[in-house]
Scaffold this motif. Structure first.
Motif, PDB file in Angstrom:
ATOM      1  N   ALA A 154       0.782  -1.291  -0.092  1.00  0.00           N
ATOM      2  CA  ALA A 154       0.290  -0.326  -0.061  1.00  0.00           C
ATOM      3  C   ALA A 154       0.753   1.212   0.207  1.00  0.00           C
ATOM      4  O   ALA A 154       2.099   1.574   0.542  1.00  0.00           O
ATOM      5  N   GLY A 155       0.572   2.337  -0.610  1.00  0.00           N
ATOM      6  CA  GLY A 155       1.785   3.822  -1.541  1.00  0.00           C
ATOM      7  C   GLY A 155       2.032   3.288  -1.920  1.00  0.00           C
ATOM      8  O   GLY A 155       3.357   4.570  -1.632  1.00  0.00           O
ATOM      9  N   ALA A 156       3.298   2.388  -2.255  1.00  0.00           N
ATOM     10  CA  ALA A 156       4.037   2.000  -3.293  1.00  0.00           C
ATOM     11  C   ALA A 156       3.614   2.991  -5.241  1.00  0.00           C
ATOM     12  O   ALA A 156       2.326   2.961  -5.112  1.00  0.00           O
ATOM     13  N   PRO A 157       4.857   3.652  -5.442  1.00  0.00           N
ATOM     14  CA  PRO A 157       4.470   4.912  -6.556  1.00  0.00           C
ATOM     15  C   PRO A 157       4.277   3.460  -7.379  1.00  0.00           C
ATOM     16  O   PRO A 157       5.275   3.002  -7.738  1.00  0.00           O
ATOM     17  N   ILE A 158       3.121   4.948  -8.253  1.00  0.00           N
ATOM     18  CA  ILE A 158       3.724   4.009  -9.506  1.00  0.00           C
ATOM     19  C   ILE A 158       3.941   4.722 -11.112  1.00  0.00           C
ATOM     20  O   ILE A 158       4.514   4.204 -11.467  1.00  0.00           O
ATOM     21  N   ALA A 159       3.318   6.119 -10.872  1.00  0.00           N
ATOM     22  CA  ALA A 159       3.667   7.396 -11.581  1.00  0.00           C
ATOM     23  C   ALA A 159       4.232   8.631 -11.224  1.00  0.00           C
ATOM     24  O   ALA A 159       3.120   8.573 -10.162  1.00  0.00           O
ATOM     25  N   ASP A 160       4.893   9.776 -11.373  1.00  0.00           N
ATOM     26  CA  ASP A 160       4.674  11.125 -11.620  1.00  0.00           C
ATOM     27  C   ASP A 160       3.932  11.894 -12.821  1.00  0.00           C
ATOM     28  O   ASP A 160       4.669  11.477 -13.748  1.00  0.00           O
ATOM     29  N   LEU A 161       2.608  12.233 -12.283  1.00  0.00           N
ATOM     30  CA  LEU A 161       2.078  13.133 -13.094  1.00  0.00           C
ATOM     31  C   LEU A 161       2.396  14.620 -12.891  1.00  0.00           C
ATOM     32  O   LEU A 161       2.559  15.477 -12.521  1.00  0.00           O
ATOM     33  N   GLN A 162       2.669  15.371 -14.195  1.00  0.00           N
ATOM     34  CA  GLN A 162       2.851  17.042 -14.732  1.00  0.00           C
ATOM     35  C   GLN A 162       0.825  17.480 -14.960  1.00  0.00           C
ATOM     36  O   GLN A 162       0.446  16.944 -15.983  1.00  0.00           O
ATOM     37  N   VAL A 224      -1.129  -7.457  -6.184  1.00  0.00           N
ATOM     38  CA  VAL A 224      -0.951  -7.307  -7.725  1.00  0.00           C
ATOM     39  C   VAL A 224      -1.421  -6.201  -8.332  1.00  0.00           C
ATOM     40  O   VAL A 224      -2.775  -6.135  -8.693  1.00  0.00           O
ATOM     41  N   ILE A 225      -0.502  -5.788  -9.181  1.00  0.00           N
ATOM     42  CA  ILE A 225      -0.971  -4.816 -10.360  1.00  0.00           C
ATOM     43  C   ILE A 225      -1.271  -6.047 -11.574  1.00  0.00           C
ATOM     44  O   ILE A 225      -0.771  -6.844 -12.038  1.00  0.00           O
ATOM     45  N   GLN A 226      -2.706  -5.895 -11.547  1.00  0.00           N
ATOM     46  CA  GLN A 226      -3.262  -6.419 -13.296  1.00  0.00           C
ATOM     47  C   GLN A 226      -2.672  -5.936 -13.833  1.00  0.00           C
ATOM     48  O   GLN A 226      -3.122  -6.532 -14.952  1.00  0.00           O
ATOM     49  N   THR A 227      -3.831  -4.659 -14.236  1.00  0.00           N
ATOM     50  CA  THR A 227      -2.997  -3.974 -15.874  1.00  0.00           C
ATOM     51  C   THR A 227      -2.438  -2.777 -15.183  1.00  0.00           C
ATOM     52  O   THR A 227      -2.199  -1.611 -13.916  1.00  0.00           O
ATOM     53  N   LEU A 228      -1.676  -2.272 -16.239  1.00  0.00           N
ATOM     54  CA  LEU A 228      -0.083  -1.175 -15.820  1.00  0.00           C
ATOM     55  C   LEU A 228      -0.309  -0.083 -17.526  1.00  0.00           C
ATOM     56  O   LEU A 228       0.442  -0.742 -17.922  1.00  0.00           O
ATOM     57  N   ASP A 229      -1.518   0.201 -17.788  1.00  0.00           N
ATOM     58  CA  ASP A 229      -1.394   1.811 -18.893  1.00  0.00           C
ATOM     59  C   ASP A 229      -0.771   2.998 -18.475  1.00  0.00           C
ATOM     60  O   ASP A 229      -1.578   3.682 -19.490  1.00  0.00           O
ATOM     61  N   LEU A 242      -5.163   4.336 -14.600  1.00  0.00           N
ATOM     62  CA  LEU A 242      -3.526   3.544 -15.150  1.00  0.00           C
ATOM     63  C   LEU A 242      -3.415   3.153 -14.884  1.00  0.00           C
ATOM     64  O   LEU A 242      -2.348   2.872 -15.477  1.00  0.00           O
ATOM     65  N   ALA A 243      -3.924   1.702 -14.307  1.00  0.00           N
ATOM     66  CA  ALA A 243      -3.836   1.017 -13.484  1.00  0.00           C
ATOM     67  C   ALA A 243      -4.921   0.207 -12.852  1.00  0.00           C
ATOM     68  O   ALA A 243      -5.537   1.100 -11.960  1.00  0.00           O
ATOM     69  N   GLN A 244      -4.393  -0.620 -12.110  1.00  0.00           N
ATOM     70  CA  GLN A 244      -5.624  -1.827 -11.684  1.00  0.00           C
ATOM     71  C   GLN A 244      -5.055  -3.225 -10.313  1.00  0.00           C
ATOM     72  O   GLN A 244      -4.089  -3.448 -10.994  1.00  0.00           O
TER      73      GLN A 244
END
Length: 410
Positions: A154-162, A224-229, A242-244
């Protein structure tokens, strides 16, 4: 005729007379020995014979030992000093009971253990799913080293967005705050929350006095990351996924219950499961859902069981053996081996007094642990034959003993 001729004739006549007398006596003796005994007759051992009969059709009586019954069987004598019939049933002496290895048990109240053991497979808990989205339009500046199938906390970073829109809204908030109007400041702060900013981010902007249009998107749950778009440099629209992420703190065990045994399953029922991957270990759970449809191909009902997944050891796709616990309700039980199923009805062989036995019709219910539930036809304390009952049932059928009907009383 000469003297010698007369002597020969006299000798021949005497021999004929002797032969006739001997033949007549033998015939008379034969008739005496073969004469049928009637109610006043007696056997060779002096016992009085009432009549002859065939045990297969005991209602037919004959006065001749050479008679054949309607079944075509030779009759046997019925002696006057035979043990009287003291009631319905067949009588078996102690020696015969020992030779047959007969075992008698009493019907008793008890809890029926579960015999419902089925198979199932582990699946993700579909209620523990998080969809990570962009709350505002912008573009991706960084993607962390993630891929579908990765297990993250929980809280793991996935992406940085501007997000330019966020930067503009934060500048407006700081300008309103400098006016010193608490009411306007509160309204501007609430606008930032509605745009999707966390209180932590708003507090940081308020303390530093600087805008921050870059935000790090984090997973709200572990799993578990199911999808990462998402990829670096992508342009995002507001609300784009962005992710599921599927949680793995608990998992589902989907058990296939045969349609004929669906009535034994209930909500919140306790369940124990074993997996080949963890021999000797038992996983406890409970039934959380009974799906409304039945699989047409296998005629099974899917029962959903929730299991705790400590350490993430239970992985989707694993097979399990599932045992559903009994309901614990008291029931009248007899050994399953005491039940005789004829196809048209179900019987047990009652053990009566004085070594007598009689079939009784019963209605059975559930089975488990070598026990069968008796719904009707028996009462607690009545004794039934648990071994050798099939021979007794055959003897009772031959003797014409009627089975006690359901509701016929003890």
């Amino acid at each position: 005729m000469t003297l010698d001729g007369k002597n020969v004739a006299r000798r021949g006549a005497a021999a004929l007379a002797i032969a006739l007398v001997a033949g007549g006596g033998g015939y008379w003796l034969g008739q005496r020995e073969g004469a049928p005994a009637t109610e006043s007759g007696s056997g060779k051992d002096g016992r009085k014979i009432l009549y002859w009969y065939d045990p297969m059709v005991p209602q037919e009586h004959y006065d001749n030992p050479n008679s054949l019954s309607s079944m075509g069987m030779k009759t046997i004598p019925k002696y006057a000093d035979a043990a009287p019939d003291t009631g319905p049933g067949v009588s078996v002496n102690a020696d015969a009971r020992q030779n047959l290895g007969m075992r008698v048990v009493a019907a008793e109240m008890g809890a029926l253990p579960s015999s419902l053991t089925v198979t199932g497979s582990i699946d993700f808990n579909r209620r523990k799913v998080a969809i990570v989205q962009a709350r505002s339009g912008g573009f991706v500046t960084r993607v962390y080293a993630r891929a579908p199938g990765d297990v993250i906390g929980a809280g793991a970073p996935i992406a940085d967005l501007q997000l330019p829109e966020w930067g503009g809204a934060q500048g407006e908030f700081l300008a309103v705050k400098r006016l010193g109007r608490p009411d306007l400041t509160a309204a501007a702060r609430q606008r930032l929350r509605l745009m999707g900013m966390s209180d932590t981010l708003i507090g940081e902007v308020e303390r530093s006095g600087r805008t921050s249009g870059t935000v790090t998107i984090r997973s709200p749950i572990g799993g578990v990351i199911q999808t990462l778009d998402v990829r670096a440099g992508m342009t995002l629209a507001a609300g784009q996924s962005l992710a599921q992420v599927s949680g793995i703190g608990t998992v589902w065990l989907n058990a296939a219950v045969p349609e004929a045994q669906a009535g034994l399953v209930r909500m919140e029922q306790s369940v124990s499961a074993t997996l080949a991957a963890f021999p000797g270990e038992i996983f406890a759970g409970r039934v959380t859902a009974i799906l409304p449809s039945t699989q047409a191909e296998s005629r099974t009902l899917t029962v959903r069981i929730e299991l705790a997944n400590r350490g993430g050891r239970l992985r989707p796709g694993m097979f399990a053996s599932v045992a559903l616990a009994g309901d614990g309700k008291p029931a009248l039980l007899v050994p399953s081996e005491a039940v005789i199923r004829t196809g048209t009805r179900t019987l047990v062989m009652l053990a009566l007094a004085d070594g007598r036995y009689r079939p009784a019709e019963v209605r059975t219910g559930r089975e488990g642990g070598g026990k069968t539930e008796i719904i009707a036809g028996l009462t607690a304390g009545e004794k039934v034959v648990a071994s050798g009952q099939f021979l007794l049932d055959s003897e009772a059928s031959l003797a014409g003993v009627a089975a006690r009907p359901i509701g016929g009383g003890q």
